[in-house]
Design an enzyme around this catalytic site. Structure first.
Site, PDB file in Angstrom:
ATOM      1  N   ASP A   1       1.624  -1.159   0.001  1.00 37.61           N
ATOM      2  CA  ASP A   1       0.413   0.055   0.277  1.00 37.61           C
ATOM      3  C   ASP A   1       0.964   0.964  -0.291  1.00 37.61           C
ATOM      4  OD1 ASP A   1      -2.030   1.858   0.595  1.00 37.61           O
ATOM      5  OD2 ASP A   1      -3.090   0.751   1.869  1.00 37.61           O
TER       6      ASP A   1
ATOM      7  N   CYS B   1      -6.961   4.992  -1.655  1.00 35.88           N
ATOM      8  CA  CYS B   1      -7.472   3.090  -1.392  1.00 35.88           C
ATOM      9  C   CYS B   1      -8.522   2.425  -2.079  1.00 35.88           C
ATOM     10  CB  CYS B   1      -7.149   3.067  -0.469  1.00 35.88           C
ATOM     11  SG  CYS B   1      -5.922   3.256   0.461  1.00 35.88           S
TER      12      CYS B   1
END
Length: 498
Positions: A11, A50
């Protein structure tokens, strides 16, 4: 026999931050993987943050079509996705981590708890370890190991350093107790349980190097503050903000507390040394993830499954990490969208690829490798020809990304006088220019030959009017090509079986 599929996402991992690309960061496990894989050097997310970015990753669609515009926007249930395709191929796709998927709210009752969070699970996945932003399983595990978990939010706070706003001291947990190590352990245990005659599909979704920027030793002190390329930015944040009103708005929005536990004030007010210390911590987080990937890769080799396993490594979006006096993601600069991609298929691999590739290409690529077809028409295309050193026909000449900020800036959006539909940045970057268009904001144009750091917005320069027109027309043409064509290229009689 079908291969095992190991789909790994980190991430907020910048696309340039790999040792295999000549960066100072130390990533020996991924560098070794790159020797056997195809490394895509110009690979880009389609959007941020995200949830939107992962919607593209899992469906093969650009944001303009999947319409997940922010964390909490539901993913339309009509879309096919990677996990559902894996099931059609005979796999039981198993998740370790998270997918940040908000459900389609039209199919749920108002009291359904799934509507209380955007951190749901992509339909089709079987969950072995749910490790979302709250990290409850990991925190509970730390408690069982003797840590004080009465304040879970304090796990990533670090002791202050005298004379430094950004502390590089380690958190309370060790390098064997990170979230990354915890997830890797869960996968290794699960893999050992799988029948040897049944191919598996695992999605390892690591939270790091996403903030908060805290990492245990030896990674906390692994990098010097002077290590790394020059920052791409003006001499001060005010000069940076002057190039476009959206840059100024982002600088007013970003708070240090979003990146550092216990931080206070705006990110733009950090000093150059502060940013250098944060970058050193970020590089430490990258190396910590790489170390756990090394454990996983070695376990596959030891189990005799290395030559039976397809490995994909990528990220959801990038990280500004001090460039343009910013942190995080969500603007129009390439650092927010440039992400790593390696694809390792046993017996196939073509070194380094310089063509523009997109996160939207992952779903059709894995679908082809699994021997199934998506049930909707992806915007991306399979990357399998690149794995054999071939150039696909009619490949894209630019990277496209979008950023929808309707829920980001709050009062700033109202100050701009924008309707929700105006709050989107549409970006196109080819080998010469970066161009940004927005329904409600002035455009931006950068000549990458003369200004690779994107410091001079030339959209209003009369001498650049031809380039601006050319880029605007190219962006319009790209968007026209990407309109949903699931049923457009076939008539009803193509389906008729009578």
């Amino acid at each position: 026999m079908r291969p095992n599929i190991l789909f790994i996402t980190a991430d907020q991992w910048r696309g340039d931050t790999l040792g295999a690309l000549g960066h100072v960061v130390r990533t020996p496990a991924l560098d070794r993987l790159a020797e056997e894989a195809t490394l895509f050097a110009r690979h880009y997310a389609t959007c941020a943050p995200c949830s939107p970015a992962r919607a593209s990753l899992y469906t093969g669609l650009y944001q303009m079509n999947h319409r997940v515009v922010w964390n909490g926007a539901g993913l339309d249930a009509r879309f096919d996705n990677l996990a559902l395709a894996a099931r059609r191929a005979g796999y039981l796709p198993t998740l370790f981590g998270y997918t940040d998927t908000a459900p389609d709210p039209r199919h749920l009752a108002p009291a359904d708890p799934a509507l209380a969070t955007f951190e749901g699970v992509l339909p089709g996945f079987r969950v072995r370890l749910n490790l979302d932003d709250a990290e409850r399983p990991w925190v509970s595990w730390l408690g069982a190991r003797g840590h004080d978990i009465s304040d879970p939010g304090a796990m990533h706070r670090v002791p202050p350093e005298e004379g430094a706003r950004i502390s590089r001291r380690p958190p309370v947990y060790s390098s064997e107790e990170t979230q990354t190590a915890f997830l890797a352990d869960a996968f290794l245990q699960w893999r050992a349980e799988q029948p040897i005659d049944r191919p598996w599909f695992a999605h390892l979704s690591f939270l790091r190097p996403h903030p908060p920027f805290a990492v245990p030793e030896p990674y906390a002190s692994m990098y010097g503050e002077e290590e790394g390329p020059e920052f791409a930015r003006h001499a001060d944040p005010d000069a940076e903000a002057a190039q476009h009103p959206f840059v100024a708005a982002i600088q007013g929005y970003q708070q240090l507390s979003d990146f550092v536990g216990g931080g206070a004030g705006r990110a733009r007010d950090l000093t150059p040394r502060d940013f250098a210390r944060l970058r050193a911590l970020y590089h430490g987080l990258v190396s910590e993830v790489d170390a756990q990937l090394g454990r996983i890769f070695e376990a596959l080799r030891a189990a005799g499954q290395w030559e039976e396993t397809v490995i994909v490594f990528t990220s959801d979006h990038g990280e500004m990490m001090g460039d343009h006096w910013m942190l995080g993601k969500g603007d129009f600069f390439p650092q927010s969208y440039h992400i790593p991609l390696m694809i390792r298929v046993p017996g196939r691999g073509a070194g380094r690829i310089e063509a523009f590739t997109s996160a939207a290409d992952i779903f059709p690529t894995l679908a082809e490798l699994m021997g199934v077809a998506p049930s909707h028409a992806p915007d991306g295309a399979s990357l399998t020809p690149f794995l054999d050193g071939q150039a696909p026909r009619r490949w894209r000449a630019a990277a496209l990304w979008e950023f929808d900020f309707r829920l980001l800036l709050g009062e700033d959006a109202a100050r701009f006088g924008l309707a929700p539909e105006d709050c989107v940045l549409q970006c196109r970057m080819d080998g010469r220019h970066l161009y940004m268009a927005s329904p409600g904001l002035p455009p931006a144009l950068y000549d990458l030959d003369e200004d690779p750091d994107c410091l001079v917005n030339r959209a209003a320069d009369p001498a650049c009017a031809p380039a601006r027109l050319s880029q605007a027309e190219a962006l319009l043409a790209d968007r026209a090509r990407l309109m949903d064509r699931t049923l457009a290229n076939r008539a009803v009689w193509d389906f008729y079986a009578g």
